[in-house]
Design a protein around this motif. Structure first.
Motif, mmCIF file in Angstrom:
data_model
loop_
_atom_site.group_PDB
_atom_site.id
_atom_site.type_symbol
_atom_site.label_atom_id
_atom_site.label_comp_id
_atom_site.label_asym_id
_atom_site.label_seq_id
_atom_site.Cartn_x
_atom_site.Cartn_y
_atom_site.Cartn_z
ATOM 1 N N ASN A 161 9.002 0.323 5.690
ATOM 2 C CA ASN A 161 8.962 -0.808 4.759
ATOM 3 C C ASN A 161 7.538 -1.338 4.586
ATOM 4 O OD1 ASN A 161 11.686 -0.837 4.095
ATOM 5 N ND2 ASN A 161 12.242 -2.151 5.823
ATOM 6 N N GLN A 162 6.767 -1.343 5.676
ATOM 7 C CA GLN A 162 5.362 -1.745 5.593
ATOM 8 C C GLN A 162 4.583 -0.794 4.676
ATOM 9 O OE1 GLN A 162 3.658 -2.118 9.513
ATOM 10 N NE2 GLN A 162 5.102 -3.710 10.135
ATOM 11 N N LEU A 163 4.907 0.489 4.803
ATOM 12 C CA LEU A 163 4.270 1.507 3.966
ATOM 13 C C LEU A 163 4.606 1.260 2.492
ATOM 14 C CD1 LEU A 163 2.536 4.014 4.755
ATOM 15 C CD2 LEU A 163 4.598 5.396 4.489
ATOM 16 N N LYS A 164 5.866 0.957 2.224
ATOM 17 C CA LYS A 164 6.299 0.670 0.853
ATOM 18 C C LYS A 164 5.600 -0.568 0.306
ATOM 19 C CE LYS A 164 10.982 2.617 0.644
ATOM 20 N NZ LYS A 164 12.427 2.280 0.503
ATOM 21 N N ILE A 209 -11.584 -0.925 -3.531
ATOM 22 C CA ILE A 209 -10.492 -1.653 -2.854
ATOM 23 C C ILE A 209 -9.210 -0.832 -2.906
ATOM 24 C CG2 ILE A 209 -9.049 -3.729 -2.929
ATOM 25 C CD1 ILE A 209 -11.493 -5.189 -4.174
ATOM 26 N N ILE A 210 -8.931 -0.254 -4.068
ATOM 27 C CA ILE A 210 -7.721 0.560 -4.235
ATOM 28 C C ILE A 210 -7.854 1.875 -3.462
ATOM 29 C CG2 ILE A 210 -6.288 1.793 -5.939
ATOM 30 C CD1 ILE A 210 -7.021 -0.485 -7.914
ATOM 31 N N ASP A 211 -9.044 2.444 -3.467
ATOM 32 C CA ASP A 211 -9.286 3.676 -2.695
ATOM 33 C C ASP A 211 -9.028 3.440 -1.206
ATOM 34 O OD1 ASP A 211 -9.968 5.060 -4.974
ATOM 35 O OD2 ASP A 211 -12.121 4.815 -4.707
ATOM 36 N N GLU A 212 -9.473 2.293 -0.713
ATOM 37 C CA GLU A 212 -9.282 1.963 0.701
ATOM 38 C C GLU A 212 -7.808 1.765 1.033
ATOM 39 O OE1 GLU A 212 -11.782 -1.425 1.192
ATOM 40 O OE2 GLU A 212 -13.649 -0.241 1.140
ATOM 41 N N LEU A 213 -7.071 1.163 0.098
ATOM 42 C CA LEU A 213 -5.628 0.992 0.302
ATOM 43 C C LEU A 213 -4.924 2.342 0.389
ATOM 44 C CD1 LEU A 213 -4.227 -1.936 -1.903
ATOM 45 C CD2 LEU A 213 -3.680 -1.472 0.488
ATOM 46 N N GLU A 214 -5.313 3.266 -0.492
ATOM 47 C CA GLU A 214 -4.718 4.609 -0.450
ATOM 48 C C GLU A 214 -5.010 5.277 0.890
ATOM 49 O OE1 GLU A 214 -4.594 8.897 -2.801
ATOM 50 O OE2 GLU A 214 -6.440 7.747 -2.700
ATOM 51 N N ASN A 217 -3.264 7.121 6.283
ATOM 52 C CA ASN A 217 -3.404 7.061 7.738
ATOM 53 C C ASN A 217 -2.115 6.614 8.413
ATOM 54 O OD1 ASN A 217 -6.071 7.845 7.502
ATOM 55 N ND2 ASN A 217 -6.905 5.776 7.659
ATOM 56 N N ARG A 218 -1.495 5.584 7.855
ATOM 57 C CA ARG A 218 -0.244 5.072 8.439
ATOM 58 C C ARG A 218 0.876 6.110 8.342
ATOM 59 N NH1 ARG A 218 1.055 -1.146 8.476
ATOM 60 N NH2 ARG A 218 -1.008 -2.015 8.790
ATOM 61 N N ALA A 219 0.915 6.818 7.217
ATOM 62 C CA ALA A 219 1.946 7.846 7.043
ATOM 63 C C ALA A 219 1.775 8.966 8.066
ATOM 64 C CB ALA A 219 1.885 8.406 5.631
ATOM 65 N N ILE A 220 0.541 9.381 8.284
ATOM 66 C CA ILE A 220 0.265 10.445 9.255
ATOM 67 C C ILE A 220 0.664 10.009 10.666
ATOM 68 C CG2 ILE A 220 -1.608 11.729 10.388
ATOM 69 C CD1 ILE A 220 -3.004 11.708 7.589
ATOM 70 N N ILE A 221 0.328 8.766 11.008
ATOM 71 C CA ILE A 221 0.691 8.235 12.333
ATOM 72 C C ILE A 221 2.208 8.169 12.480
ATOM 73 C CG2 ILE A 221 0.656 6.147 13.767
ATOM 74 C CD1 ILE A 221 -2.195 5.645 12.635
ATOM 75 N N LEU A 222 2.881 7.756 11.413
ATOM 76 C CA LEU A 222 4.343 7.650 11.440
ATOM 77 C C LEU A 222 4.989 9.015 11.649
ATOM 78 C CD1 LEU A 222 6.523 5.490 11.166
ATOM 79 C CD2 LEU A 222 6.478 5.809 8.696
ATOM 80 N N ILE A 223 4.456 10.023 10.966
ATOM 81 C CA ILE A 223 4.978 11.381 11.141
ATOM 82 C C ILE A 223 4.719 11.875 12.568
ATOM 83 C CG2 ILE A 223 4.676 13.799 10.451
ATOM 84 C CD1 ILE A 223 4.113 12.747 7.594
ATOM 85 N N ALA A 224 3.524 11.616 13.073
ATOM 86 C CA ALA A 224 3.146 12.089 14.417
ATOM 87 C C ALA A 224 3.965 11.412 15.513
ATOM 88 C CB ALA A 224 1.661 11.836 14.646
ATOM 89 N N LYS A 225 4.199 10.121 15.365
ATOM 90 C CA LYS A 225 4.886 9.368 16.430
ATOM 91 C C LYS A 225 6.402 9.476 16.369
ATOM 92 C CE LYS A 225 1.483 5.815 17.619
ATOM 93 N NZ LYS A 225 1.230 4.355 17.728
#
Length: 219
Positions: free
Chosen positions: A12-15, A53-58, A63-71
């Motif tokens: 949900n945070q990712l969304k 700003i938008i590039d940094e958000l992407e 990064n969060r998606a990769i961590i979520l997949i890894a964990k």
């Protein structure tokens, strides 16, 4: 907190981040067209600068998606949710890039007197942004029917684009000294037309999320 709830909270945070990124990109498109109409050089430069700003958000979403997949080691539908979020963030980043491109066209035109009042380009933008809203709502609600309806509007955007390009090309003979301006306005039309394509891509990602099947809505 149990594993399922933890995963859902992270997703949900990712969304939420993705929707924030989409809203910023949508705002950038609106501002870029307004800047073009007003020939606001200072604002055009600001839009270009703010793209980071938008590039940094992407990047943060990636990064969060990769961590979520890894964990979490998600499988099946859960994995598709993360993959689709990544794919959509890429489409949204392209939308923001087109806002930058429109701002650059504004700079190229500068303060040169416009060959005609810019009325039809904003109308095409409104329809393309309506598609974007539909595709994002389809993503949030996992609504396949809404995703299909969104893609159906792309033909209207394409039709408006074709009409505008034909009109602009007709101006080249009439106003040869303004060929640069006409070319830049044609580029702007193309950037808005691409917005419809990116929204259609998001709709296709939604269908993949829900069904697990890849689908070409432009076929």
């Amino acid at each position: 907190m149990n594993t399922r709830l933890h995963f859902d909270n992270n997703l949900n945070q990712l969304k939420d981040m993705l929707i924030e990124m989409a809203r910023k990109s949508e705002s950038a498109i609106k501002e870029s067209i307004k800047t073009l109409i007003n020939q606001d050089i200072e604002k055009a430069e600001e839009i270009i600068e703010n793209d980071t700003i938008i590039d940094e958000l992407e990047q943060e979403i990636n990064n969060r998606a990769i961590i979520l997949i890894a964990k979490e080691s998600p499988v099946a539908r859960d994995l598709r949710k993360i993959i689709v979020a990544l794919k959509i963030s890429s489409e949204v980043e392209r939308i923001a890039d087109n806002a930058v491109n429109i701002a650059k066209s504004t700079l190229h035109i500068g303060k040169e007197k416009l060959i005609k009042e810019i009325v039809d380009i904003p109308k095409m933008m409104d329809l393309a942004l309506e598609m974007l809203d539909d595709s994002l709502n389809a993503f949030l609600t996992e609504d396949v029917e809404l995703a299909r309806k969104c893609a159906a509007k792309d033909d209207q955007v394409d039709g408006m684009y074709g009409t505008l390009i034909k009109e602009l090309m007709g101006y080249i003979q009439k106003y040869p000294a303004q060929t640069n301006q006409i070319t830049q306005l044609a580029f702007v039309c193309r950037y808005i037309e691409r917005l419809g394509d990116y929204s259609t891509n998001i709709a296709e990602h939604v269908i993949y999320l829900v069904t697990g099947n890849l689908y070409d809505l432009n076929a």
